[in-house]
Design a protein around this motif. Structure first.
Motif, PDB file in Angstrom:
ATOM      1  N   GLN A 148       0.834  -1.205   0.000  1.00 36.72           N
ATOM      2  CA  GLN A 148       0.000   0.000   0.000  1.00 36.72           C
ATOM      3  C   GLN A 148       0.871   1.259   0.000  1.00 36.72           C
ATOM      4  O   GLN A 148       0.576   2.231  -0.709  1.00 36.72           O
ATOM      5  CB  GLN A 148      -0.928   0.007   1.220  1.00 36.72           C
ATOM      6  N   VAL A 156       2.201   1.976  -3.345  1.00 32.22           N
ATOM      7  CA  VAL A 156       1.194   2.620  -4.186  1.00 32.22           C
ATOM      8  C   VAL A 156       1.176   4.123  -3.900  1.00 32.22           C
ATOM      9  O   VAL A 156       1.075   4.943  -4.825  1.00 32.22           O
ATOM     10  CB  VAL A 156      -0.193   1.987  -3.965  1.00 32.22           C
ATOM     11  N   SER A 157       1.287   4.513  -2.620  1.00 29.77           N
ATOM     12  CA  SER A 157       1.375   5.939  -2.280  1.00 29.77           C
ATOM     13  C   SER A 157       2.585   6.581  -2.947  1.00 29.77           C
ATOM     14  O   SER A 157       2.498   7.684  -3.506  1.00 29.77           O
ATOM     15  CB  SER A 157       1.475   6.123  -0.758  1.00 29.77           C
ATOM     16  N   GLN A 215       4.065   5.668  -5.683  1.00 28.53           N
ATOM     17  CA  GLN A 215       3.805   5.797  -7.116  1.00 28.53           C
ATOM     18  C   GLN A 215       2.989   7.060  -7.405  1.00 28.53           C
ATOM     19  O   GLN A 215       3.253   7.779  -8.379  1.00 28.53           O
ATOM     20  CB  GLN A 215       3.048   4.576  -7.634  1.00 28.53           C
ATOM     21  N   PHE A 216       1.997   7.319  -6.564  1.00 28.02           N
ATOM     22  CA  PHE A 216       1.152   8.502  -6.752  1.00 28.02           C
ATOM     23  C   PHE A 216       1.970   9.776  -6.597  1.00 28.02           C
ATOM     24  O   PHE A 216       1.880  10.702  -7.412  1.00 28.02           O
ATOM     25  CB  PHE A 216       0.011   8.460  -5.731  1.00 28.02           C
ATOM     26  N   TYR A 255       4.211  10.280  -9.535  1.00 31.40           N
ATOM     27  CA  TYR A 255       3.440  10.805 -10.668  1.00 31.40           C
ATOM     28  C   TYR A 255       3.227  12.313 -10.518  1.00 31.40           C
ATOM     29  O   TYR A 255       3.418  13.086 -11.472  1.00 31.40           O
ATOM     30  CB  TYR A 255       2.097  10.081 -10.757  1.00 31.40           C
ATOM     31  N   SER A 311      -4.124   4.090  -1.244  1.00 30.62           N
ATOM     32  CA  SER A 311      -4.849   2.827  -1.407  1.00 30.62           C
ATOM     33  C   SER A 311      -6.262   2.932  -0.864  1.00 30.62           C
ATOM     34  O   SER A 311      -7.215   2.417  -1.460  1.00 30.62           O
ATOM     35  CB  SER A 311      -4.102   1.689  -0.699  1.00 30.62           C
ATOM     36  N   PHE A 358      -0.587   4.517 -11.830  1.00 29.85           N
ATOM     37  CA  PHE A 358      -0.124   3.402 -11.002  1.00 29.85           C
ATOM     38  C   PHE A 358       0.322   2.232 -11.878  1.00 29.85           C
ATOM     39  O   PHE A 358      -0.500   1.438 -12.326  1.00 29.85           O
ATOM     40  CB  PHE A 358      -1.248   2.940 -10.061  1.00 29.85           C
ATOM     41  N   ARG A 376      -0.484  -2.245  -8.882  1.00 33.05           N
ATOM     42  CA  ARG A 376      -1.263  -2.138  -7.648  1.00 33.05           C
ATOM     43  C   ARG A 376      -0.833  -3.202  -6.640  1.00 33.05           C
ATOM     44  O   ARG A 376       0.042  -4.024  -6.904  1.00 33.05           O
ATOM     45  CB  ARG A 376      -2.744  -2.230  -7.972  1.00 33.05           C
ATOM     46  N   GLU A 377      -1.484  -3.210  -5.491  1.00 31.88           N
ATOM     47  CA  GLU A 377      -1.045  -4.000  -4.354  1.00 31.88           C
ATOM     48  C   GLU A 377      -0.885  -5.492  -4.645  1.00 31.88           C
ATOM     49  O   GLU A 377       0.150  -6.094  -4.319  1.00 31.88           O
ATOM     50  CB  GLU A 377      -2.006  -3.814  -3.171  1.00 31.88           C
ATOM     51  N   THR A 385      10.157   4.486  -8.739  1.00 29.76           N
ATOM     52  CA  THR A 385       9.590   5.526  -7.862  1.00 29.76           C
ATOM     53  C   THR A 385      10.665   6.107  -6.937  1.00 29.76           C
ATOM     54  O   THR A 385      10.671   7.306  -6.664  1.00 29.76           O
ATOM     55  CB  THR A 385       8.417   4.988  -7.032  1.00 29.76           C
TER      56      THR A 385
END
Length: 495
Positions: free
Chosen positions: A87, A90-91, A93-94, A97, A439, A466, A469-470, A487
Motif C-alpha cells: 500500500q 502505491v502511495s 507511485q502517486f 506521478y 490505497s 499506477f 497495484r497492491e 519511484t
C-alpha cells in the motif's frame, strides 16, 4: 455571497488533511471537469493528524513495526506487513506521478531516505526478531532486510543506542536501508496548492459543517464561517468526511444506517524532541521496538529521525495520554457528545474488556519527565535531560464498533464507512492512516464511483498513474523491484 446562498458541487470534502487532498487530486486527474470543494475547519490545511509534529512521519511499510508481524508461537504472520508495504508503494507511485506534473514542487520537500530499524533487547525478543526476519525475507518486498546481534554492527547502525549499554545485555536489530521519513503536512500542502491552480476547485478555511441532510439526490451541507458567522449551504452529489478525529461526529450527523454502532476512543500523545545538532547528526534512522503490554499500536516506542522544512530533529515516544477531545484543537465535549443509544453498548463493552489499556493510559498520563527520560535511555543510554523537551502530538480516535459476540470491540487501524448508495463516505481510525491514504482513497473510488471506476477512461488513467497495484506487487518480484526502483528515483531518494 448572500447569507444562506446555496451552491452546487459534484463533490464536497470536509477536512483539508492528506485524506481529502489525496481524494481531490485523484478525482481531478480522473475527471478534470469535476466540480469540488474542500472545506476546512481551521485557518489552513494539514494542522491536525497530517501536521508533521503530530505524527512520527514514518512511511509505514512494515519494515520496522514489530506489531505488524504477530507471533502465534508456531509462525510469524507477515501478511499485514506485506499488505501495508505494498500500500505504501502505491502511495509512492502517486507522489512520483505528481512530482512529474509542472509546478507540483520538489519531492525532497516531503520525503527523505531514512533507514528503518527494529531494535530488541533480551533473549526472548531476539528469538522473535530472528524468526520474524527469516519469515520476512522469504518475500521479495523484504529481501534486502539484514539482521545482526553484533555490537560493532549495531553501533554503526545506531550510534546513539550502543554507548553506555551494559556489556552483558543481549541486543539485536534488523535494518532496511531504503526506508523513508515523510512530512505528510508538506505533501498535503503541495497537493492543496496543486489543486488551487485547477478550474472547478475551491479550498475554503474557517468552515464549520453544522448539518448534513439528504435532499433528493444531493446532500445539503450547512456551513458556518467560524470568524464571521456567515452561513451558507452547499448541495453536493457526493460527500467525503476526511476530518480525522472529527469524522465520527460528522458521520453521526449524516444519520446514515451505516453510521450506527460506531464510537470513538480518543488517545492523545506526547514526544520528547531534540534539535541539538551534535546529537541529531549521530542518529540517522527510525528505530522501533516492542510495545508494552496493554499499549495501543500508536504507542510503540521509537527513536526517529524527522526532517521538517529542511531541518532534522529527533523524536522519541510517543507517550500516550487521554483527552476527551477528538481533535487536538477540538472540544472536551467531543467524546460525551458522540455517545448515542446505538453505540452505548459497544462503548461500555470496550470499557469492560480493555482495563489493561485504561491502566496503561493512567500510568502514561502520570509519568514524570524523569520517567519519560528513563524510557528514552532504553534506546539512548547516554541521553541528557537538557537536550530534550516535551512536545504535544496529535489526537487519534480509535474505532469502537459493534460486535455480535463481545458487544463491542476496539479496532486499531483505519476503516472506510460509506452509505449503501455510495453518496457519502467517511474515514475513521488511525495508524497506518497517512502512509496508506492512496490505497484507501482508491478503495473509496471503487466503492462509491463504481461505474466510472470501471470505465475505459478511468481505467486507462489509473494505469498511467499506477504501474502496479497492491496484489501485483505482492506476487510479482520482478515487477516489484522494477516499480520500486523507478519511484525511488523519481522521488529523488537516491540523490
Amino acid at each position: 455571497m448572500a447569507q444562506n446562498e446555496t451552491q452546487t458541487v459534484d463533490v464536497m470534502l470536509v477536512g483539508a488533511g492528506i485524506m481529502s487532498a489525496t481524494l481531490a487530486v485523484l478525482l481531478k486527474e480522473l475527471d478534470p471537469n469535476i466540480q469540488l470543494e474542500i472545506a476546512e475547519l481551521r485557518e489552513t490545511g494539514a494542522v491536525e493528524s497530517s501536521n508533521p509534529w503530530n505524527n512520527a512521519g514514518t512511511g509505514h511499510a512494515g519494515l520496522c513495526e514489530l506489531n505488524y508481524t504477530p507471533d502465534s508461537g508456531d509462525k510469524i504472520d507477515i501478511s499485514k506487513a506485506l499488505h501495508i508495504n505494498t500500500q505504501f508503494e502505491v502511495s509512492k507511485q502517486f507522489w512520483a506521478y505528481l512530482t512529474g506534473q509542472e509546478g507540483f514542487g520538489e519531492p525532497r520537500n516531503f520525503i527523505n531516505p531514512v533507514p528503518h530499524i527494529s531494535f530488541v533487547r533480551g533473549e526472548s525478543d531476539i528469538d522473535f526478531l530472528k524468526r520474524r526476519h527469516a519469515a520476512l525475507i522469504e518475500s521479495h518486498a523484504f529481501a534486502d532486510m539484514v539482521i545482526s546481534d553484533e555490537r560493532e554492527t549495531l553501533a554503526e547502525w545506531m550510534p546513539l543506542t550502543m554507548p553506555g549499554r551494559a556489556a552483558d545485555e543481549k541486543v539485536a536489530a534488523t535494518r532496511y536501508e531504503k526506508g523513508t521519513d515523510v512530512n505528510f503536512g508538506a505533501v498535503t500542502q503541495q497537493m492543496l496548492s496543486h489543486l488551487s491552480k485547477k478550474n472547478g476547485t475551491l479550498v475554503t478555511y474557517n468552515q464549520q459543517v453544522t448539518d448534513l441532510e439528504r435532499d433528493g439526490d444531493v446532500w445539503r451541507v450547512s456551513i458556518k464561517h467560524t470568524k464571521t458567522g456567515e452561513r451558507r449551504n452547499v448541495n453536493a452529489r457526493f460527500v467525503f468526511l476526511g476530518a480525522g478525529g472529527g469524522a465520527l461526529p460528522l458521520l453521526q450527523m449524516s444519520g446514515i444506517p451505516e453510521s450506527k454502532g460506531f464510537g470513538g476512543f480518543p488517545v492523545s500523545g506526547m514526544w520528547l524532541r531534540c534539535d541539538k545538532p551534535d546529537v541529531v547528526e549521530q542518529h540517522q534512522a527510525k528505530v522501533y521496538s516492542q510495545a508494552e503490554v496493554g499499549a495501543p499500536p500508536m504507542s510503540v516506542p521509537h527513536l526517529d529521525t524527522r526532517v521538517v522544512d529542511g531541518q532534522t530533529s529527533l523524536l522519541f515516544g510517543p507517550f500516550a495520554g487521554f483527552s476527551t477531545k477528538f481533535l487536538r484543537h477540538g472540544s472536551f465535549m467531543d467524546l460525551p457528545l458522540s455517545i448515542r443509544m446505538n453505540n452505548l453498548k459497544p462503548m461500555l463493552s470496550v470499557a469492560r474488556d480493555n482495563m489493561d489499556l485504561t491502566r496503561y493510559l493512567i500510568k502514561e498520563v502520570m509519568q514524570s519527565t524523569d520517567e519519560r527520560l528513563d524510557a528514552l535511555k532504553k534506546f539512548y543510554p547516554q541521553a541528557r535531560r537538557e537536550d530534550w523537551r516535551l512536545e504535544l502530538a496529535g489526537q487519534r480516535v480509535q474505532i469502537i464498533k459493534k460486535d455480535p459476540k463481545q458487544g463491542g470491540i476496539l479496532q486499531f487501524g483505519t476503516e472506510l464507512v460509506s452509505s449503501q448508495d455510495g453518496s457519502i463516505a467517511a474515514l475513521l481510525g488511525a495508524s497506518p492512516g497517512a502512509s496508506v491514504t492512496v490505497s484507501v482513497m482508491l478503495e473509496l473510488l471503487e466503492r462509491c464511483f463504481k461505474e466510472r471506476y470501471d470505465s475505459a477512461e478511468w481505467t486507462a488513467k489509473l494505469a498511467e498513474i499506477f504501474p502496479a497495484r497492491e496484489e501485483a506487487l505482492k506476487t510479482d518480484g520482478d515487477l516489484y523491484r522494477q516499480v520500486t526502483a523507478k519511484t525511488w528515483s523519481a522521488l529523488k531518494l537516491d540523490a
